[in-house]
Design an enzyme around this catalytic site. Structure first.
Site, PDB file in Angstrom:
ATOM      1  N   ASP A  52     -10.459 -26.650   1.065  1.00 36.29           N
ATOM      2  CA  ASP A  52     -11.264 -27.302   0.027  1.00 36.29           C
ATOM      3  C   ASP A  52     -10.384 -27.647  -1.162  1.00 36.29           C
ATOM      4  OD1 ASP A  52     -13.867 -27.981  -1.382  1.00 36.29           O
ATOM      5  OD2 ASP A  52     -12.995 -26.490  -2.748  1.00 36.29           O
ATOM      6  N   TYR A  57      -8.298 -30.454  -9.463  1.00 36.67           N
ATOM      7  CA  TYR A  57      -7.351 -29.361  -9.288  1.00 36.67           C
ATOM      8  C   TYR A  57      -5.921 -29.871  -9.463  1.00 36.67           C
ATOM      9  CZ  TYR A  57     -11.425 -27.102  -7.127  1.00 36.67           C
ATOM     10  OH  TYR A  57     -12.676 -26.598  -6.872  1.00 36.67           O
ATOM     11  N   LYS A  80     -13.946 -33.647  -3.607  1.00 36.74           N
ATOM     12  CA  LYS A  80     -15.055 -33.821  -4.538  1.00 36.74           C
ATOM     13  C   LYS A  80     -14.950 -35.140  -5.297  1.00 36.74           C
ATOM     14  CE  LYS A  80     -15.151 -28.819  -4.900  1.00 36.74           C
ATOM     15  NZ  LYS A  80     -13.814 -28.521  -4.345  1.00 36.74           N
TER      16      LYS A  80
END
Length: 337
Positions: A52, A57, A80
């Protein structure tokens, strides 16, 4: 294959243990490219097949590193949408918790165009033509305050429709939310058809209010759950110094509760972290748990904790001490045939 069948197949293939990719985006501490590659390679060798990540990030760094390490490998990936990455000329060494990250600034954008642009950029960084799971990132009142209403409107009228289009086109296997807030997940259930929630820190050995309405609603709707943050920002795995909870120093009540959990686990010779990793997986709606991994030892520990024999009496004692809700499903040791 019909869309619903594909979604079911995607979620059915999610393994019980996945790799949380924030750390390889330099969350809180920098990792070299080589060290990040080594951790990802170690996870692959250990048999971890689900990774994930998110544009947030490291502002593209996590996706880029995963894309390089997973190129040509058989692995499931979730990422995402909900933030655009805008280039910046100069930046502080630490921003939004990420250290020595890529030179971009994240900007919330849940519109259709923002979601499509974010997804296309993610595919490029990930070196993929599709992802298994696509999640709208960090919606919620606690995150956005007064702006929540606007962001939710943008999402329901734009970003959510874009995600459905991507799912229908087959370039996404399943769609949902990736959030730290349980309330926004319940809000979405009132307005949208999603396949999965990645919920961080809200169904753990420390927090089980999700049993009251959220998890039953997901089970009734056949919505899968991926549990992020199973250690509650480190509180359930840290063994010395300052305990962290919800990304900051833990309050006294949490420190005391963790100490009680640790004492019960120690009485059964079980590491608290092992119980914390295994507990959420006992709920039938929970598909996978994805602790963050930044070192080779963390990969090895997660694999060991996942397979460790935990006596049923541990869970009974945690319930009798009021540390786990009486209605919480717990792992059961199956006797050998």
């Amino acid at each position: 294959m019909a869309g619903g069948e594909e979604r079911s197949e995607t979620l059915a293939r999610l393994p019980r243990l996945g790799f949380g990719g924030a750390a390889v985006g330099n969350l809180y501490a920098p990792l070299s490219d080589a060290a990040a590659r080594g951790v990802i390679e170690a996870a692959l060798v250990a048999g971890i097949g689900y990774f994930d990540t998110a544009p947030h990030y490291g502002f593209g760094l996590s996706e880029t590193r995963l894309g390089e390490a997973l190129a040509g490998r058989d692995a499931m990936v979730s990422t995402k949408v909900g933030r655009r990455l805008e280039p910046v000329a100069t930046s502080a060494r630490e921003r939004h918790g990420f250290v020595d990250a890529a030179p971009f600034e994240p900007v919330f954008d849940y519109t259709r165009d923002g979601v499509m642009r974010s997804f296309e950029d993610s595919l490029r960084r990930l070196r993929r033509d599709r992802v298994d799971v696509l999640l709208a990132h960090d919606l919620g009142q606690a995150t956005h305050g007064e702006a929540h209403v606007r962001h939710m409107r943008d999402f329901l009228e734009g970003g959510y429709r874009a995600m459905r289009e991507l799912r229908d086109a087959g370039v996404v296997g399943a769609i949902g939310l990736g959030v730290n807030e349980q309330a926004v997940c319940e809000e979405i259930l009132d307005h949208a058809d999603v396949d999965v929630f990645l919920l961080a820190g809200r169904y753990t050995l420390l927090e089980q209010t999700a049993l009251e309405s959220f998890l039953p609603r997901c089970a009734a709707r056949n919505v899968g759950i991926v549990i992020g943050g199973p250690f509650n920002s480190g509180a359930l795995v840290e063994t010395g110094g300052t305990l962290h909870y919800n990304y900051e120093a833990a309050p006294t009540a949490i420190v005391e509760r963790v100490a009680r959990l640790r004492r019960v686990c120690a009485a059964h010779d079980v590491p608290l972290a092992a119980a914390a990793l295994r507990f959420p997986l006992a709920h039938p709606a929970v598909l996978s748990v994805i602790p963050g991994m930044a070192t080779l030892d963390q990969v090895a520990d997660a694999m060991r904790w996942l397979s460790l024999a935990i006596p049923d009496a541990l869970w009974s004692d945690l319930k009798s001490e009021g540390l786990v809700r009486a209605d919480a499903p717990v792992p059961v040791t199956r006797a050998a045939a």
